[in-house]
Enzyme design. Structure first.
Site, PDB file in Angstrom:
ATOM      1  N   ARG A  15      59.013 -38.430  -6.122  1.00  0.00           N
ATOM      2  CA  ARG A  15      58.797 -37.613  -7.313  1.00  0.00           C
ATOM      3  C   ARG A  15      60.036 -36.755  -7.596  1.00  0.00           C
ATOM      4  O   ARG A  15      60.935 -36.655  -6.772  1.00  0.00           O
ATOM      5  CB  ARG A  15      57.563 -36.727  -7.113  1.00  0.00           C
ATOM      6  CG  ARG A  15      56.246 -37.462  -7.116  1.00  0.00           C
ATOM      7  CD  ARG A  15      55.073 -36.576  -6.734  1.00  0.00           C
ATOM      8  NE  ARG A  15      55.090 -36.227  -5.322  1.00  0.00           N
ATOM      9  CZ  ARG A  15      54.187 -35.444  -4.732  1.00  0.00           C
ATOM     10  NH1 ARG A  15      53.222 -34.902  -5.450  1.00  0.00           N
ATOM     11  NH2 ARG A  15      54.268 -35.176  -3.435  1.00  0.00           N
ATOM     12  N   LYS A  75      58.070 -31.099  -3.470  1.00  0.00           N
ATOM     13  CA  LYS A  75      57.582 -30.804  -2.125  1.00  0.00           C
ATOM     14  C   LYS A  75      58.269 -29.584  -1.527  1.00  0.00           C
ATOM     15  O   LYS A  75      59.323 -29.143  -1.993  1.00  0.00           O
ATOM     16  CB  LYS A  75      57.777 -32.014  -1.207  1.00  0.00           C
ATOM     17  CG  LYS A  75      56.809 -33.148  -1.498  1.00  0.00           C
ATOM     18  CD  LYS A  75      55.356 -32.692  -1.445  1.00  0.00           C
ATOM     19  CE  LYS A  75      54.901 -32.319  -0.050  1.00  0.00           C
ATOM     20  NZ  LYS A  75      53.489 -31.833  -0.045  1.00  0.00           N
ATOM     21  N   TYR A  94      55.747 -26.788  -4.558  1.00  0.00           N
ATOM     22  CA  TYR A  94      54.670 -26.696  -3.573  1.00  0.00           C
ATOM     23  C   TYR A  94      55.255 -26.162  -2.269  1.00  0.00           C
ATOM     24  O   TYR A  94      56.347 -26.566  -1.860  1.00  0.00           O
ATOM     25  CB  TYR A  94      54.041 -28.067  -3.311  1.00  0.00           C
ATOM     26  CG  TYR A  94      53.192 -28.591  -4.438  1.00  0.00           C
ATOM     27  CD1 TYR A  94      52.033 -27.925  -4.823  1.00  0.00           C
ATOM     28  CD2 TYR A  94      53.533 -29.753  -5.123  1.00  0.00           C
ATOM     29  CE1 TYR A  94      51.241 -28.396  -5.856  1.00  0.00           C
ATOM     30  CE2 TYR A  94      52.752 -30.242  -6.154  1.00  0.00           C
ATOM     31  CZ  TYR A  94      51.605 -29.563  -6.522  1.00  0.00           C
ATOM     32  OH  TYR A  94      50.829 -30.036  -7.543  1.00  0.00           O
ATOM     33  N   HIS A  96      52.734 -24.778   0.667  1.00  0.00           N
ATOM     34  CA  HIS A  96      51.741 -25.007   1.737  1.00  0.00           C
ATOM     35  C   HIS A  96      52.193 -24.326   3.035  1.00  0.00           C
ATOM     36  O   HIS A  96      52.383 -24.955   4.071  1.00  0.00           O
ATOM     37  CB  HIS A  96      51.543 -26.510   1.965  1.00  0.00           C
ATOM     38  CG  HIS A  96      51.046 -27.240   0.757  1.00  0.00           C
ATOM     39  ND1 HIS A  96      49.782 -27.051   0.230  1.00  0.00           N
ATOM     40  CD2 HIS A  96      51.638 -28.159  -0.048  1.00  0.00           C
ATOM     41  CE1 HIS A  96      49.611 -27.827  -0.830  1.00  0.00           C
ATOM     42  NE2 HIS A  96      50.721 -28.495  -1.025  1.00  0.00           N
ATOM     43  N   GLU A 118      50.688 -24.302  -5.581  1.00  0.00           N
ATOM     44  CA  GLU A 118      49.296 -24.444  -5.143  1.00  0.00           C
ATOM     45  C   GLU A 118      48.486 -23.153  -5.167  1.00  0.00           C
ATOM     46  O   GLU A 118      47.260 -23.186  -4.990  1.00  0.00           O
ATOM     47  CB  GLU A 118      49.216 -25.067  -3.739  1.00  0.00           C
ATOM     48  CG  GLU A 118      49.647 -24.169  -2.604  1.00  0.00           C
ATOM     49  CD  GLU A 118      51.122 -24.235  -2.282  1.00  0.00           C
ATOM     50  OE1 GLU A 118      51.529 -23.701  -1.240  1.00  0.00           O
ATOM     51  OE2 GLU A 118      51.887 -24.824  -3.097  1.00  0.00           O
ATOM     52  N   ASP A 270      47.968 -31.103   4.054  1.00  0.00           N
ATOM     53  CA  ASP A 270      49.016 -30.157   3.656  1.00  0.00           C
ATOM     54  C   ASP A 270      48.683 -28.734   4.079  1.00  0.00           C
ATOM     55  O   ASP A 270      49.578 -27.912   4.264  1.00  0.00           O
ATOM     56  CB  ASP A 270      49.220 -30.192   2.139  1.00  0.00           C
ATOM     57  CG  ASP A 270      50.171 -31.294   1.705  1.00  0.00           C
ATOM     58  OD1 ASP A 270      51.100 -31.607   2.459  1.00  0.00           O
ATOM     59  OD2 ASP A 270      49.982 -31.846   0.607  1.00  0.00           O
TER      60      ASP A 270
END
Length: 372
Positions: A15, A75, A94, A96, A118, A270
């Site tokens: 991505r 990510k 993101y 996490h 998130e 995650d």
């Protein structure tokens, strides 16, 4: 603002943080966009497509990180990327962080402003930047679970759809949120026998209205979870506590009472995973077996379908990226409490309560920093 989009370096992550359409929109607002060469190759967008949209192509990540005021990724930054971040630089991606103290420490050491997709909320308390990837992961969970159930892959050898005279496979979905709803939709579409468990009676009622008698629902007590898990061929972990570590709903002891060759797909990996025996895996080596039960715990499932995932994510993140770029991070966060909910780390301090609790770190009040 000078915005940088590096090429993702996580295992089999194809991505990219912005599409050419997003670049064009940001450029129209007067911002300058830098794209690392080859960043869009995984979604079928070459450097020329980004140049036509108004981006400058950068030869390497080091130059891009050094120049950009805001980094837009998909990510969580890998250690090498964390070390390229600097004080005051905005990181929008993101994160996490709850199960990842190493990343949290590196981000704190960098002094950057880390805003996590998130934990951004909306006016109804939903997670609008997590939802698109949750939809993808939920739908993929049944797909990868069905493949993992094949005997050659360690599974029980069950076809989820069944055939005339042979019952379908049983699917248990733990969690009735976005991931769980999408998983149930695909499993039902394949003809499986599907049970979804959740702690909210209201949510179960909504799912009952949506799918009727084709979907079984159960309130998620320990006994109900055990009953569903012990009889299922495929169990999908779809629980989420925003910003926090996922609860362990399936213990190691429970594996002994599951059928050999059953499959666990842990979409919550995650956030640390909702099965006690879960550990992150990659697209290169996605499964492992514990006590005869196949575990699929890939931490970036949507990365396997990058074109669909990138376009879904980019259209959700663009309005927030525009706010940050147009107004600067302090003004944007002061004006939008839902975007403020995405602030995880700033100037070396943890700013999100669930992240602080999960990591055992001191929680700092972002309001004081924004007022300064």
């Amino acid at each position: 603002m000078l915005i940088g989009v590096p090429k993702e370096i996580k295992n089999h992550e194809y991505r990219v943080g912005l599409t050419p359409a997003s670049v064009r929109e940001l450029s129209a607002h007067g911002h300058k966009i830098m794209i690392e060469t080859g960043a869009g190759a995984g979604i079928g967008m070459d450097d020329a497509a980004y140049q036509r949209a108004g981006a400058e192509i950068m030869a390497d990540a080091a130059g891009l990180f050094a120049a950009a005021e805001m980094i837009v990724k998909v990510k969580e930054p890998q250690p090498a990327e964390c070390r390229m971040l600097r004080p005051g630089q905005i990181l929008f991606t993101y994160l996490h962080l709850a199960p990842d103290p190493e990343q949290a420490k590196l981000l704190m050491d960098s002094g950057c402003i880390a805003i996590a997709y998130e934990t951004v909320t909306d006016e109804r308390g939903r997670l609008p930047l997590l939802a698109p990837m949750s939809e993808v992961a939920g739908r993929m969970a049944v797909q990868v679970g069905a493949v993992s159930l094949q005997k050659a892959n360690g599974g029980f050898g069950v076809l989820l759809a069944g055939v005339p005279g042979v019952p379908p496979g049983r699917v248990a979905v733990l969690g009735g949120g976005v991931v769980g709803t999408n998983a149930a939709r695909i499993a039902l579409g394949m003809g499986a026998d599907v049970t979804i468990l959740d702690k909210s009676i209201g949510r179960l009622a909504q799912l009952d209205d949506l799918y009727g008698p084709h979907l079984k629902t159960a309130f998620a007590t320990t006994e109900a979870i055990e009953e569903a898990v012990f009889h299922a061929d495929l169990i999908i972990g779809a629980v989420l506590v925003p910003g926090a570590s996922a609860p362990k709903l399936v213990t190691r002891a429970m594996l002994g009472q599951m059928r050999r060759g059953a499959v666990l797909v842990d979409v919550a990996i995650d956030q640390g995973g909702c099965f006690e025996t879960s550990r992150p895996t990659t697209h290169d080596d996605p499964t492992y077996i514990v006590e005869g039960v196949v575990h699929y715990c890939v931490a970036n499932m949507p990365g396997a379908v990058p074109r669909t995932s990138t376009f879904a994510l980019a259209q959700a993140t663009l309005p927030y990226a525009l706010k940050l770029a147009d107004h600067g991070w302090k003004a944007a966060l002061r004006a939008d409490p839902h975007l403020l909910a995405g602030l995880n780390v700033a100037e070396g301090r943890i700013m999100h309560p669930a992240v602080a609790a999960a990591l055992g770190e001191t929680l700092h009040d972002p309001g004081r920093m924004l007022a300064a």
